[in-house]
Design a protein around this motif. Sequence first.
Motif, PDB file in Angstrom:
ATOM      1  N   ILE A  11       0.880  -1.179   0.000  1.00 51.99           N
ATOM      2  CA  ILE A  11       0.000   0.000   0.000  1.00 51.99           C
ATOM      3  C   ILE A  11       0.909   1.219   0.000  1.00 51.99           C
ATOM      4  O   ILE A  11       1.737   1.377   0.894  1.00 51.99           O
ATOM      5  CB  ILE A  11      -0.910   0.010   1.239  1.00 51.99           C
ATOM      6  N   TYR A  12       0.769   2.045  -0.991  1.00 48.37           N
ATOM      7  CA  TYR A  12       1.599   3.236  -1.094  1.00 48.37           C
ATOM      8  C   TYR A  12       1.154   4.299  -0.080  1.00 48.37           C
ATOM      9  O   TYR A  12       0.007   4.248   0.415  1.00 48.37           O
ATOM     10  CB  TYR A  12       1.550   3.805  -2.514  1.00 48.37           C
ATOM     11  N   PRO A  13       2.008   5.267   0.232  1.00 49.46           N
ATOM     12  CA  PRO A  13       1.648   6.300   1.210  1.00 49.46           C
ATOM     13  C   PRO A  13       0.389   7.077   0.850  1.00 49.46           C
ATOM     14  O   PRO A  13      -0.301   7.581   1.713  1.00 49.46           O
ATOM     15  CB  PRO A  13       2.868   7.235   1.220  1.00 49.46           C
ATOM     16  N   GLY A  15      -2.255   5.809  -0.130  1.00 48.06           N
ATOM     17  CA  GLY A  15      -3.402   4.948   0.119  1.00 48.06           C
ATOM     18  C   GLY A  15      -3.688   3.959  -0.984  1.00 48.06           C
ATOM     19  O   GLY A  15      -4.539   3.072  -0.829  1.00 48.06           O
ATOM     20  N   LYS A  16      -3.005   4.088  -2.069  1.00 43.14           N
ATOM     21  CA  LYS A  16      -3.287   3.174  -3.187  1.00 43.14           C
ATOM     22  C   LYS A  16      -2.770   1.780  -2.835  1.00 43.14           C
ATOM     23  O   LYS A  16      -1.627   1.595  -2.472  1.00 43.14           O
ATOM     24  CB  LYS A  16      -2.592   3.694  -4.448  1.00 43.14           C
ATOM     25  N   ARG A  17      -3.649   0.808  -3.029  1.00 45.51           N
ATOM     26  CA  ARG A  17      -3.267  -0.592  -2.756  1.00 45.51           C
ATOM     27  C   ARG A  17      -2.778  -1.185  -4.062  1.00 45.51           C
ATOM     28  O   ARG A  17      -3.547  -1.484  -4.951  1.00 45.51           O
ATOM     29  CB  ARG A  17      -4.472  -1.343  -2.223  1.00 45.51           C
ATOM     30  N   ALA A  18      -1.488  -1.403  -4.178  1.00 40.92           N
ATOM     31  CA  ALA A  18      -0.928  -1.902  -5.426  1.00 40.92           C
ATOM     32  C   ALA A  18      -0.945  -3.424  -5.467  1.00 40.92           C
ATOM     33  O   ALA A  18      -1.126  -4.026  -6.513  1.00 40.92           O
ATOM     34  CB  ALA A  18       0.490  -1.395  -5.602  1.00 40.92           C
ATOM     35  N   LEU A  19      -0.738  -4.065  -4.318  1.00 43.03           N
ATOM     36  CA  LEU A  19      -0.762  -5.532  -4.265  1.00 43.03           C
ATOM     37  C   LEU A  19      -1.597  -5.941  -3.067  1.00 43.03           C
ATOM     38  O   LEU A  19      -1.477  -5.334  -1.992  1.00 43.03           O
ATOM     39  CB  LEU A  19       0.657  -6.098  -4.123  1.00 43.03           C
ATOM     40  N   SER A  20      -2.383  -6.979  -3.270  1.00 47.93           N
ATOM     41  CA  SER A  20      -3.304  -7.357  -2.206  1.00 47.93           C
ATOM     42  C   SER A  20      -3.226  -8.864  -1.961  1.00 47.93           C
ATOM     43  O   SER A  20      -3.713  -9.663  -2.755  1.00 47.93           O
ATOM     44  CB  SER A  20      -4.715  -6.943  -2.606  1.00 47.93           C
ATOM     45  N   LYS A  21      -2.565  -9.214  -0.910  1.00 39.69           N
ATOM     46  CA  LYS A  21      -2.459 -10.608  -0.470  1.00 39.69           C
ATOM     47  C   LYS A  21      -2.113 -11.544  -1.622  1.00 39.69           C
ATOM     48  O   LYS A  21      -2.859 -12.464  -1.942  1.00 39.69           O
ATOM     49  CB  LYS A  21      -3.753 -11.044   0.198  1.00 39.69           C
ATOM     50  N   LEU A  22      -1.013 -11.266  -2.214  1.00 37.81           N
ATOM     51  CA  LEU A  22      -0.587 -12.036  -3.367  1.00 37.81           C
ATOM     52  C   LEU A  22       0.199 -13.263  -2.920  1.00 37.81           C
ATOM     53  O   LEU A  22       1.096 -13.163  -2.101  1.00 37.81           O
ATOM     54  CB  LEU A  22       0.300 -11.149  -4.256  1.00 37.81           C
ATOM     55  N   ASN A  23      -0.163 -14.403  -3.471  1.00 37.60           N
ATOM     56  CA  ASN A  23       0.586 -15.638  -3.213  1.00 37.60           C
ATOM     57  C   ASN A  23       1.059 -16.215  -4.522  1.00 37.60           C
ATOM     58  O   ASN A  23       0.268 -16.378  -5.450  1.00 37.60           O
ATOM     59  CB  ASN A  23      -0.299 -16.655  -2.479  1.00 37.60           C
ATOM     60  N   LEU A  24       2.303 -16.552  -4.582  1.00 38.56           N
ATOM     61  CA  LEU A  24       2.852 -17.024  -5.856  1.00 38.56           C
ATOM     62  C   LEU A  24       4.092 -17.861  -5.577  1.00 38.56           C
ATOM     63  O   LEU A  24       4.859 -17.568  -4.665  1.00 38.56           O
ATOM     64  CB  LEU A  24       3.250 -15.804  -6.694  1.00 38.56           C
ATOM     65  N   GLU A  25       4.297 -18.882  -6.393  1.00 37.40           N
ATOM     66  CA  GLU A  25       5.526 -19.676  -6.309  1.00 37.40           C
ATOM     67  C   GLU A  25       6.170 -19.651  -7.678  1.00 37.40           C
ATOM     68  O   GLU A  25       5.495 -19.925  -8.682  1.00 37.40           O
ATOM     69  CB  GLU A  25       5.222 -21.128  -5.935  1.00 37.40           C
ATOM     70  N   PRO A  54       7.803  -4.342   0.951  1.00 41.69           N
ATOM     71  CA  PRO A  54       6.359  -4.648   1.020  1.00 41.69           C
ATOM     72  C   PRO A  54       5.767  -4.131   2.315  1.00 41.69           C
ATOM     73  O   PRO A  54       6.462  -4.013   3.320  1.00 41.69           O
ATOM     74  CB  PRO A  54       6.328  -6.174   0.974  1.00 41.69           C
ATOM     75  N   THR A  55       4.483  -3.832   2.232  1.00 48.15           N
ATOM     76  CA  THR A  55       3.774  -3.377   3.426  1.00 48.15           C
ATOM     77  C   THR A  55       3.389  -4.572   4.301  1.00 48.15           C
ATOM     78  O   THR A  55       3.350  -4.474   5.526  1.00 48.15           O
ATOM     79  CB  THR A  55       2.503  -2.614   3.038  1.00 48.15           C
ATOM     80  N   GLY A  56       3.090  -5.712   3.619  1.00 49.04           N
ATOM     81  CA  GLY A  56       2.715  -6.913   4.376  1.00 49.04           C
ATOM     82  C   GLY A  56       3.140  -8.142   3.606  1.00 49.04           C
ATOM     83  O   GLY A  56       3.461  -8.080   2.417  1.00 49.04           O
ATOM     84  N   GLY A  57       3.120  -9.264   4.284  1.00 45.51           N
ATOM     85  CA  GLY A  57       3.515 -10.513   3.643  1.00 45.51           C
ATOM     86  C   GLY A  57       5.020 -10.606   3.547  1.00 45.51           C
ATOM     87  O   GLY A  57       5.760  -9.825   4.143  1.00 45.51           O
ATOM     88  N   ARG A  58       5.474 -11.591   2.783  1.00 41.80           N
ATOM     89  CA  ARG A  58       6.923 -11.719   2.637  1.00 41.80           C
ATOM     90  C   ARG A  58       7.271 -12.360   1.317  1.00 41.80           C
ATOM     91  O   ARG A  58       6.437 -13.030   0.690  1.00 41.80           O
ATOM     92  CB  ARG A  58       7.526 -12.499   3.794  1.00 41.80           C
ATOM     93  N   VAL A  59       8.492 -12.155   0.932  1.00 41.52           N
ATOM     94  CA  VAL A  59       9.020 -12.780  -0.286  1.00 41.52           C
ATOM     95  C   VAL A  59      10.308 -13.483   0.111  1.00 41.52           C
ATOM     96  O   VAL A  59      11.187 -12.889   0.706  1.00 41.52           O
ATOM     97  CB  VAL A  59       9.303 -11.714  -1.372  1.00 41.52           C
ATOM     98  N   LEU A  60      10.371 -14.755  -0.238  1.00 35.90           N
ATOM     99  CA  LEU A  60      11.578 -15.520   0.067  1.00 35.90           C
ATOM    100  C   LEU A  60      12.242 -15.934  -1.230  1.00 35.90           C
ATOM    101  O   LEU A  60      11.583 -16.496  -2.103  1.00 35.90           O
ATOM    102  CB  LEU A  60      11.224 -16.768   0.878  1.00 35.90           C
TER     103      LEU A  60
END
Lengths: 292, 1138
Positions: A11-13, A15-25, A54-60
């Motif tokens: 979520i950018y400052p 307020g725009k939500r650019a990515l929303s609970k994205l899950n990907l392998e 990222p604002t939330g979640g993680r990338v490994l």
Amino acid sequence: MHISIESLEKIYPNGKRALSKLNLEIESGMFGLLGPNGAGKTTLMRILVTLLEPTGGRVLVNGMDVKKDRRAIRSMLGYLPQEFKFFSRLTTAEFLDYSAVLAGMRKRADRRRAVEEMLSQVGLFEARDRMANHLSGGMKRRLGIAQALIGNPQIVIVDEPTTGLDPEERIRFRNLIGTMSQRDIVTIFSTHIVGDVSSTCKNVALLAKGELAYCGTPDELIRRAQGHVFRVSVGPDELESVKQRYAVVATIPSESGWDVEIVAREGEDVRGELVQPNLEQAYVYLMGRDGA
Amino acid sequence: MGKAEAVKGSFLKILAVAQYEALTLWRSWFFRIFGGVLLALVAVVNALVFGAGQINVWTVKAIPADIPYLTMLLVNLVQSVVAVILASDFMKRDRSLDTTDVVYVRSISNTAYVIGKACGNLFVFACLDFAAVLVAGLFNFFSGGVPVNWAAYVYYPLFIGIPTLAFCIGYSFVVMSLFLSQPLALLVLLGSLGMAFFFLQDTLFSIFDFAALRAPLMVSDFTGFGSLLGAAALRCAYLLLGVAFVLITGLRLKRLPQSETVQRAALVAAVLAIGAAGVIGALFVGGNLRNQRMRSEITEQHNRYFGVPNVRVTHDNLSLVHQGKIIRATAKLIVCNPGEQPLAEYVLRLNPGLVVRRVDGGRAASFRRSLDLLFVKPSAALPPGSQDTVRVSYEGSINDAACYLDIARDDVQKSATVFFLHRRPRFSFINDRFLLLTPETGFYPRAGAGFSPAHPECDDADLSQFTVSVSTSPGLSVLCQGASPGNTTFAPGEPLPGVSVVAGPYRQPVMRVDSVEYSLFTLANHDYYKPFFRDLPADSVASLIRTLRADFESRIKISYPFQRFRLVEVPLEFTDFPRLWTAGHEAIQPEMALLPENGFALADADFGHARPDYGNRGQQAQETQTPFERESALFQRFVASTFARDNDGRQILLRPQDRNSPTAWALQWLPPVAAQAANLFVFPEYVSYACAVHAPQCPLFGVALESYFRKRAGGAFGGMARMFSSGASTDEKVNLLLQGASFGDICKDEGNRPVLRDVVQALCDYLMADLQRNIPAQSFDGYLQDLLAASRFKTMDFASVCADVKQRFGFDLAPAALACYRKHALPGYIVDNVAASEVLDKSANRYLVRFEVQNPESAEGLIKVSVRTGSFGGGRFGGGGPGSNRGGGTEERMIAFAPRQSKEIGVMMDNPPRTLAINTFISRNIPATITYGFDRVDFDKDGRPFEGERVIDSLRASEANTVIVDDQDSGFAVETRPASRALDRIFGRAGARERYAGARFFDPPVDWTQVAGPLYYGKYVRSAYYVKAGVGGKRIAWNATLKEQGTYEVFAYYNSAGFRQGFGRRGGQDAVKGSFHYLVHHDDGVSEVPLDLRDIQNGWNLLGRYHCSAGTSTVELTDKGDGMAFVMGDAVKWVKQR
């Protein structure tokens, strides 16, 4: 090499939500990332190359978190951004050499060899002494991919690399990228041009409004669209009403008017000839009439 | 990857970033244009320096290292600004262009990235610096005549360029990282650096001098930098600050969160760097403040011990060992008690850098040391008239900060400047290869506390018999007063006021001419002058010296008192200052003159470009002269102008040889650049060091005596020069000062130190004039000669002199001398009714200048009247002006005035008078010298010869029907613009404009400004107002109170010579064009009266005839110029018509 994206949010400052609970392998090989403008592709790219947090979640990346292990992840990266302007006062070879050093190639002799090989591979050897800003658009893109690939990165991320290229350059570029898929590296190819993905990528992901609309093989995506693509003949006066009613993906003039190819939504009744869908039509089917 | 590998990897990446940043910068058009222009500028400057006859810059060329020094200062100043702009662009570029992303995502720490960028920029600019000095070096190399100091071409770019660049680049980086907007950041950057450059250069001992414009970096062949630590300290601090700023920028950069280790290391390194810079700065400032404090404490102590009864030193046997950077010495003093009371303590002074180890001998029982004073307690009080022996053993080095307590710090700082270059002023030198100690350094014990600010008027020097033995390193020649060098024990035959010791690796040619042995001691490779005197054999040199000496001694009428005269070359840092109470100064010692290194500060040492004095033969004679004649003329000119001329206050200016050259055109745009010339006037050898004047009741007497002989020796110009000067000169400033306070009070106010010498000089002139008035003219000179001769190498006692004068001439000198110290009102002189005419005197036609002088004040006074006579050719105003008198002379009279006395004065002469100058000495008059010119002198058939003076009741009264309003009167009004007042307040100029400034006709002010000058109208203060010509919006007004209604003729006062002075070099009628526009208010309205400048006459110029009512009548002058450069107004007169 494996990239795991878990509940990724940005979520950018403003307020725009650019990515929303994205899950990907993402596994080794070519991975296509499709989506319309504003879908969140570039945001995802920049998070993957550690330019954005990222604002939330993680990338490994091979188990390393992009938030914590940036330096290590960057040492594996090659990146070609969407907007690629050049250091105008370096030659092609100099720029590539600069990238090679920063990629960790220490020995001058090794770098020289690698630069020459890479320039040959991307077809820029003859232009090695030319100032980088004197290259054509396609040559610049090739230089861009060259600098992304030099130093043998394990992850290559290219963001909309074919934008603005003529068909010949696009084909050349796709072939170049295709060659890369032979190696055991992760290549993430982000584009909104479906054709670029169809010929090179093992898997694709479709992003729409920051969410994952599809992830799988291109063939599977096409299969989903089967039974939903029709060819219909319409009179000259009926074309507009057909366009308003259905997602028209092709319009071919005929003797009686127009032959149009329509992608129908689930449950829509269309009287026409069923057609074997291609990836672009499957994209339209999945993304909806306006690709959204 | 191991840590070592990681470090190596980072280092390689830094190098890569630096390399490609440098390449990018090098290839930018902006940098290439800048670099090209800079190198061209350096080439032009060096072409001027080395070009044949272009500009007089021997002062720079004499010290070969100054060539790269000057070049680097020029380069550094310009590149600081460019470096800031380009470095700020780095941060902007990195933010806005996505290209950087491909570099940003690389595995390189922020710190390494920023360091790489900084190093790349630094490298390119450093290369430019070296290229610039190489250009200078090539000029230096190919010019011939000036040796090349190649080491200087390396260390000046390192000392000057690198620290400034590192600081500017780092500062730009960190400011850009703080501000989001490049324009704002640039504003802050350039603004702060500009503030430091323009306003803070001299603050806190020049600690804000980031561009090294004030750093003392001149290099001497004797001492190198002198103190490398001192020279390098601040430069090192700026380098460290630059490094710190770069590290901080790396910490602030958002591209990659750095590892904790790197973060910590960078932060610690930045803090350490800033800390180190801060420590250096603190030590630097602290050291200077400590010195200031020490000086303050020393002077306070001197004030306490001033006037305390004390011994005098009659003999000093000094044994001195020079060991590297210290000296060890034992001084065996014979002291006597000259007073009438026993002395329980002896007060001696010795430089505080010297540690006293032991005091014994004679009665000496104990001692204590306090700063620079040494208090010796004898076992029993020393009875009056008795002698004692005191032996003092001490060692250490000289603390220069304790020297020249009477010289303000600002004056010391000014002496550091040599054109644009700076040296560290030093007064003593003690190092392995060189030793220089003069009396001012206090390297041997002397009696008394020395300079006391509370009593600056007292400076009583002893004459002592010295014996000096010196031990130093092998290979060094030792010099001292007395025996010839080669020996190490020196015993001057005569008592002297002081001795000095020099030891250095000198070469020494010696020559004996008559009874005096002349020698020249220079460094081995400092004989640049030899090629210019190749054809001048030794016996010719001897002959020339003999002639020059005879010429000088014929003027001064005193013979050289010593057996030796040595010219000794000393390091360029050696600095001395003129003193208040004696003509003696450290550069001239008994038997010795200390030559500045390679003659750099000698105004006429540039033999390659000097023009010999061809005298009456003219320059055409040059073509027919033999080399021998040319070299003889050159030698004579050099010796005469260096040793036989008083160069006190003389400046060496950058001037073009050819005034019509492009160089001259270019130089006019530069602010005046000057270097102080060394003053090696030998006068002190003849008087100051040959006798001592003991005059505690009147210290002015000694300096007055010196001043009298000094003027005779130096051929000083005198009063006639005042005619064409304007503005408050030192004489006027002295008068303004003395109007408000007594001399004693003036001395005590430290703010008056800059003008104290002038006050003393003015009082001395007055004292000698008074003495001259009371002693018959034919006896005056002879009496003083005899007095001096009788006092050779003795102490002249003022009381004895007073008694002698009283006995011979019936004149009591003491009251006149003592009156100088008491607060007294000043006389003022109103001069009127000046007229020159030709009259019949017996049967011959002669000329008479007659005038009246009134002193309406309650103080008595003295004026000197000088009438210059003869026919004039040339000169600016068709006559007059120094040096243009042909076939005439000067008639002088000294006239005394009682309080409230008026006199009529007449001076008769055989030749036509051209100018009359009345020197009022110390008075209320501004200017102090009033001058009149006589354009024509008519025959007055009714005129009677009149020679002398007679008291009159008063000046011929001005007519009752006349009202005059001068610009000094209350009826005069001048408007000032509110904006000007506001600007004055902001820039602190309010009230700071110098009173009675001189007119700058070439650059007149935009507001009406008062100027003073001898040719303007006034009672005491002769002043006028002038302004840059405009459109008529600015006015001045004269408001007169008329008692009666009637018809008045209205006049405006002008001295035609005074204002034509403003019309360029040629002057004269042809250059004068335009009109002044007066507005005369009268009963019928307002009349605009253009006063055509071609019609202006000396005195009152008629504006017209008008009917005016009783009450206030106004005349205005506008700034309307009609093509004029300026407009001037002085006084207006109304004359009622019957």
